[in-house]
Design a protein around this motif. Structure first.
Motif, PDB file in Angstrom:
ATOM      1  N   GLU A   1      -6.473-104.382  25.684  1.00 45.87           N
ATOM      2  CA  GLU A   1      -5.811-103.803  24.528  1.00 45.87           C
ATOM      3  C   GLU A   1      -5.525-104.879  23.496  1.00 45.87           C
ATOM      4  O   GLU A   1      -5.094-105.980  23.819  1.00 45.87           O
ATOM      5  N   ASN A   2      -5.810-104.559  22.251  1.00 48.80           N
ATOM      6  CA  ASN A   2      -5.551-105.489  21.165  1.00 48.80           C
ATOM      7  C   ASN A   2      -5.118-104.707  19.934  1.00 48.80           C
ATOM      8  O   ASN A   2      -5.854-103.861  19.441  1.00 48.80           O
ATOM      9  N   THR A   3      -3.922-104.986  19.448  1.00 46.85           N
ATOM     10  CA  THR A   3      -3.388-104.291  18.284  1.00 46.85           C
ATOM     11  C   THR A   3      -3.557-105.174  17.053  1.00 46.85           C
ATOM     12  O   THR A   3      -3.138-106.330  17.066  1.00 46.85           O
ATOM     13  N   PRO A   4      -4.166-104.655  15.992  1.00 50.55           N
ATOM     14  CA  PRO A   4      -4.325-105.462  14.772  1.00 50.55           C
ATOM     15  C   PRO A   4      -2.969-105.900  14.225  1.00 50.55           C
ATOM     16  O   PRO A   4      -1.977-105.174  14.293  1.00 50.55           O
ATOM     17  N   SER A   5      -2.935-107.116  13.694  1.00 51.38           N
ATOM     18  CA  SER A   5      -1.735-107.640  13.042  1.00 51.38           C
ATOM     19  C   SER A   5      -1.883-107.437  11.539  1.00 51.38           C
ATOM     20  O   SER A   5      -2.908-107.779  10.955  1.00 51.38           O
ATOM     21  N   LYS A   6      -0.848-106.877  10.906  1.00 56.92           N
ATOM     22  CA  LYS A   6      -0.911-106.566   9.490  1.00 56.92           C
ATOM     23  C   LYS A   6       0.303-107.145   8.777  1.00 56.92           C
ATOM     24  O   LYS A   6       1.407-107.113   9.315  1.00 56.92           O
ATOM     25  N   ASP A   7       0.087-107.650   7.591  1.00 56.53           N
ATOM     26  CA  ASP A   7       1.203-108.143   6.782  1.00 56.53           C
ATOM     27  C   ASP A   7       0.893-107.970   5.304  1.00 56.53           C
ATOM     28  O   ASP A   7      -0.263-107.785   4.922  1.00 56.53           O
ATOM     29  N   PHE A   8       1.914-108.004   4.481  1.00 60.49           N
ATOM     30  CA  PHE A   8       1.704-107.961   3.045  1.00 60.49           C
ATOM     31  C   PHE A   8       2.615-108.968   2.362  1.00 60.49           C
ATOM     32  O   PHE A   8       3.631-109.407   2.906  1.00 60.49           O
ATOM     33  N   ARG A   9       2.236-109.325   1.155  1.00 61.04           N
ATOM     34  CA  ARG A   9       2.954-110.333   0.389  1.00 61.04           C
ATOM     35  C   ARG A   9       2.975-109.906  -1.068  1.00 61.04           C
ATOM     36  O   ARG A   9       1.964-109.437  -1.610  1.00 61.04           O
ATOM     37  N   ILE A  10       4.111-110.057  -1.701  1.00 62.28           N
ATOM     38  CA  ILE A  10       4.265-109.794  -3.130  1.00 62.28           C
ATOM     39  C   ILE A  10       4.856-111.042  -3.776  1.00 62.28           C
ATOM     40  O   ILE A  10       5.818-111.609  -3.255  1.00 62.28           O
ATOM     41  N   ALA A  11       4.281-111.471  -4.877  1.00 56.19           N
ATOM     42  CA  ALA A  11       4.763-112.684  -5.546  1.00 56.19           C
ATOM     43  C   ALA A  11       4.827-112.466  -7.053  1.00 56.19           C
ATOM     44  O   ALA A  11       3.948-111.825  -7.636  1.00 56.19           O
ATOM     45  N   LEU A  12       5.850-113.003  -7.667  1.00 59.01           N
ATOM     46  CA  LEU A  12       5.984-113.005  -9.123  1.00 59.01           C
ATOM     47  C   LEU A  12       5.641-114.402  -9.610  1.00 59.01           C
ATOM     48  O   LEU A  12       6.323-115.372  -9.260  1.00 59.01           O
ATOM     49  N   ARG A  13       4.579-114.508 -10.397  1.00 58.68           N
ATOM     50  CA  ARG A  13       4.101-115.797 -10.880  1.00 58.68           C
ATOM     51  C   ARG A  13       4.317-115.911 -12.383  1.00 58.68           C
ATOM     52  O   ARG A  13       3.988-115.000 -13.137  1.00 58.68           O
ATOM     53  N   SER A  14       4.817-117.052 -12.810  1.00 58.92           N
ATOM     54  CA  SER A  14       4.939-117.340 -14.241  1.00 58.92           C
ATOM     55  C   SER A  14       4.531-118.790 -14.471  1.00 58.92           C
ATOM     56  O   SER A  14       4.996-119.690 -13.758  1.00 58.92           O
ATOM     57  N   GLY A  15       3.666-118.996 -15.422  1.00 63.39           N
ATOM     58  CA  GLY A  15       3.213-120.359 -15.692  1.00 63.39           C
ATOM     59  C   GLY A  15       2.214-120.352 -16.823  1.00 63.39           C
ATOM     60  O   GLY A  15       2.216-119.462 -17.680  1.00 63.39           O
ATOM     61  N   GLY A  16       1.350-121.341 -16.844  1.00 63.77           N
ATOM     62  CA  GLY A  16       0.396-121.428 -17.934  1.00 63.77           C
ATOM     63  C   GLY A  16      -0.752-122.357 -17.630  1.00 63.77           C
ATOM     64  O   GLY A  16      -0.823-122.980 -16.560  1.00 63.77           O
ATOM     65  N   GLY A  17      -1.663-122.430 -18.569  1.00 61.92           N
ATOM     66  CA  GLY A  17      -2.829-123.275 -18.420  1.00 61.92           C
ATOM     67  C   GLY A  17      -3.298-123.804 -19.753  1.00 61.92           C
ATOM     68  O   GLY A  17      -2.909-123.316 -20.823  1.00 61.92           O
ATOM     69  N   ILE A  18      -4.125-124.818 -19.701  1.00 62.30           N
ATOM     70  CA  ILE A  18      -4.690-125.420 -20.907  1.00 62.30           C
ATOM     71  C   ILE A  18      -6.183-125.619 -20.713  1.00 62.30           C
ATOM     72  O   ILE A  18      -6.674-125.789 -19.589  1.00 62.30           O
ATOM     73  N   GLN A  19      -6.886-125.566 -21.815  1.00 64.50           N
ATOM     74  CA  GLN A  19      -8.330-125.825 -21.835  1.00 64.50           C
ATOM     75  C   GLN A  19      -8.617-126.784 -22.973  1.00 64.50           C
ATOM     76  O   GLN A  19      -8.238-126.523 -24.119  1.00 64.50           O
ATOM     77  N   LYS A  20      -9.250-127.883 -22.666  1.00 67.46           N
ATOM     78  CA  LYS A  20      -9.596-128.891 -23.651  1.00 67.46           C
ATOM     79  C   LYS A  20     -11.105-129.038 -23.689  1.00 67.46           C
ATOM     80  O   LYS A  20     -11.753-129.207 -22.642  1.00 67.46           O
ATOM     81  N   LYS A  21     -11.692-128.956 -24.894  1.00 69.12           N
ATOM     82  CA  LYS A  21     -13.137-129.051 -25.046  1.00 69.12           C
ATOM     83  C   LYS A  21     -13.495-130.210 -25.959  1.00 69.12           C
ATOM     84  O   LYS A  21     -12.915-130.364 -27.034  1.00 69.12           O
ATOM     85  N   ILE A  22     -14.450-131.035 -25.526  1.00 62.99           N
ATOM     86  CA  ILE A  22     -14.986-132.133 -26.326  1.00 62.99           C
ATOM     87  C   ILE A  22     -16.499-131.990 -26.333  1.00 62.99           C
ATOM     88  O   ILE A  22     -17.154-132.232 -25.321  1.00 62.99           O
ATOM     89  N   LYS A  23     -17.036-131.526 -27.461  1.00 63.69           N
ATOM     90  CA  LYS A  23     -18.457-131.182 -27.587  1.00 63.69           C
ATOM     91  C   LYS A  23     -18.797-130.148 -26.502  1.00 63.69           C
ATOM     92  O   LYS A  23     -18.214-129.087 -26.471  1.00 63.69           O
ATOM     93  N   ASN A  24     -19.750-130.468 -25.610  1.00 61.61           N
ATOM     94  CA  ASN A  24     -20.124-129.498 -24.575  1.00 61.61           C
ATOM     95  C   ASN A  24     -19.363-129.703 -23.264  1.00 61.61           C
ATOM     96  O   ASN A  24     -19.608-128.983 -22.298  1.00 61.61           O
ATOM     97  N   TRP A  25     -18.466-130.665 -23.248  1.00 62.17           N
ATOM     98  CA  TRP A  25     -17.681-130.931 -22.045  1.00 62.17           C
ATOM     99  C   TRP A  25     -16.312-130.262 -22.169  1.00 62.17           C
ATOM    100  O   TRP A  25     -15.792-130.079 -23.260  1.00 62.17           O
ATOM    101  N   TYR A  26     -15.718-129.936 -21.031  1.00 63.38           N
ATOM    102  CA  TYR A  26     -14.419-129.269 -21.059  1.00 63.38           C
ATOM    103  C   TYR A  26     -13.631-129.586 -19.785  1.00 63.38           C
ATOM    104  O   TYR A  26     -14.185-130.009 -18.760  1.00 63.38           O
ATOM    105  N   ALA A  27     -12.321-129.370 -19.871  1.00 62.88           N
ATOM    106  CA  ALA A  27     -11.426-129.487 -18.720  1.00 62.88           C
ATOM    107  C   ALA A  27     -10.420-128.339 -18.773  1.00 62.88           C
ATOM    108  O   ALA A  27      -9.936-127.973 -19.847  1.00 62.88           O
TER     109      ALA A  27
END
Length: 338
Positions: free
Chosen positions: A222-248
């Motif tokens: 006998e094997n019973t599946p293990s189940k879980d759930f997760r809820i998260a509130l995310r707040s933040g940001g990001g940046i993109q920098k481009k130099i000619k055809n290169w980027y970060a």
């Protein structure tokens, strides 16, 4: 720790929002031309992932054997498909026989419900796990004198994860955020994005009834599946920098989350963080890049909730014109969705 990183991003890239290299007309023209192109990416990833089994108030780690696997991305307009596997011809996964074999599959896509609201949906599965803490577990059962080598293998075990995130862009819009998703989108200009999102995840660990240890196979009745759930509130940001055809690109999102083991008296509130970074080259026709992701959870039981601890990825891709009949049919769909 993660909360202090976000302000530093803007310290290293001062006045980034004023460094626009592509004007609005050029961006609009590119987005219109991009509707008639297909982007394809082939990549290689190294994934460090672990799951947990709770036994006598202690978490023991389950791991996939395969660490390296290949990824393929295909994007046309808003249809963004990814899948992964480890082809034998590449020999990138030299499986340790004592740990068994593991197979990966994932599928996911992103789309915008409006210029500011982004929806993310993702499904992943890994089959074939081994018990990393086998010796420690055996000593718990048979005493500290137990000194046999080897790992408990669960060749049929499946870990399925259904993930989603709905986020609102406070700063930025869907045309700015496109390239943050993956390499199939060409970065057009310097960008700052700030968002708040609700992340939700449902996990199932099942088919643990067949066990292999030191060459011998055992079947649990006998094997019973293990189940879980997760809820998260995310707040933040990001940046993109481009130099000619290169980027970060760099993103950081601190989070507050709640996790619950279904049908068990086990849950918790805690804090964590998600971060993502990538550097690359993109000239519009072909492109390449490499990046890393990190999920951090401030919990002694973090393995139990199946978070990717870290991932490294590198890939190369190209764009080509899509067939006319495909464009015609998608034009009809786009008109319906407007």
């Amino acid at each position: 720790m993660k909360v202090t990183i976000l302000p530093l991003l803007f310290y290293f890239f001062p006045l980034i929002s004023f460094a626009q290299e592509v004007n609005e007309e050029e961006a609009a023209q590119y987005l219109e031309e991009d509707k008639k192109k297909i982007s394809v990416v082939a990549g290689l990833s190294y994934l460090h992932n672990s799951f947990g089994l709770l036994y006598k108030d202690k978490v023991f780690r389950l791991r996939p054997n395969d660490a390296f696997y290949t990824e393929f991305f295909l994007r046309y307009r808003w249809l963004d498909v990814s899948f992964s596997f480890a082809p034998k011809l590449t020999h990138i996964n030299n499986d340790d026989p004592e740990k068994g074999k593991s197979k990966y599959f994932n599928f996911g896509f992103n789309f915008f419900l409006s210029p500011k609201i982004r929806q993310y949906i993702y499904y992943s599965q890994v089959k074939g796990l081994y018990f990393q803490d086998t010796k420690e577990f055996m000593r718990l059962l048979y005493g500290n004198d137990y000194d046999e080598e080897g790992y408990l293998q669960f060749p049929d075990a499946k870990y399925r994860s259904f993930k989603g995130e709905t986020s609102y862009l406070w700063i930025g819009n869907k045309s700015d955020y496109r390239s943050f998703n993956n390499m199939t989108y060409e970065p057009l200009k310097d960008v700052v994005v700030v968002s708040t999102g609700l992340f939700y995840q449902y996990n199932i660990l099942s088919d643990m009834n067949r066990i292999i240890y030191q060459g011998n196979a055992f079947n649990e009745v006998e094997n019973t599946p293990s189940k879980d759930f997760r809820i998260a509130l995310r707040s933040g940001g990001g940046i993109q920098k481009k130099i000619k055809n290169w980027y970060a690109i760099l993103e950081v999102y601190p989070e507050i989350y709640y996790s619950k083991l279904i049908n068990e008296d086990f849950h918790e509130f805690n804090i964590g963080g998600y971060s993502n970074g990538r550097v690359g080259y993109d000239n519009g026709n072909w492109f390449f890049g490499a990046g890393a992701q990190l999920n951090w959870i401030n919990s002694s039981n973090e393995n139990f909730y199946s978070a990717t601890q870290w991932l490294f990825r590198a890939g190369i891709g190209f764009r080509f014109n899509s067939p006319t009949f495909v464009n015609r049919n998608f034009d009809k769909i786009d008109n319906i969705l407007k």
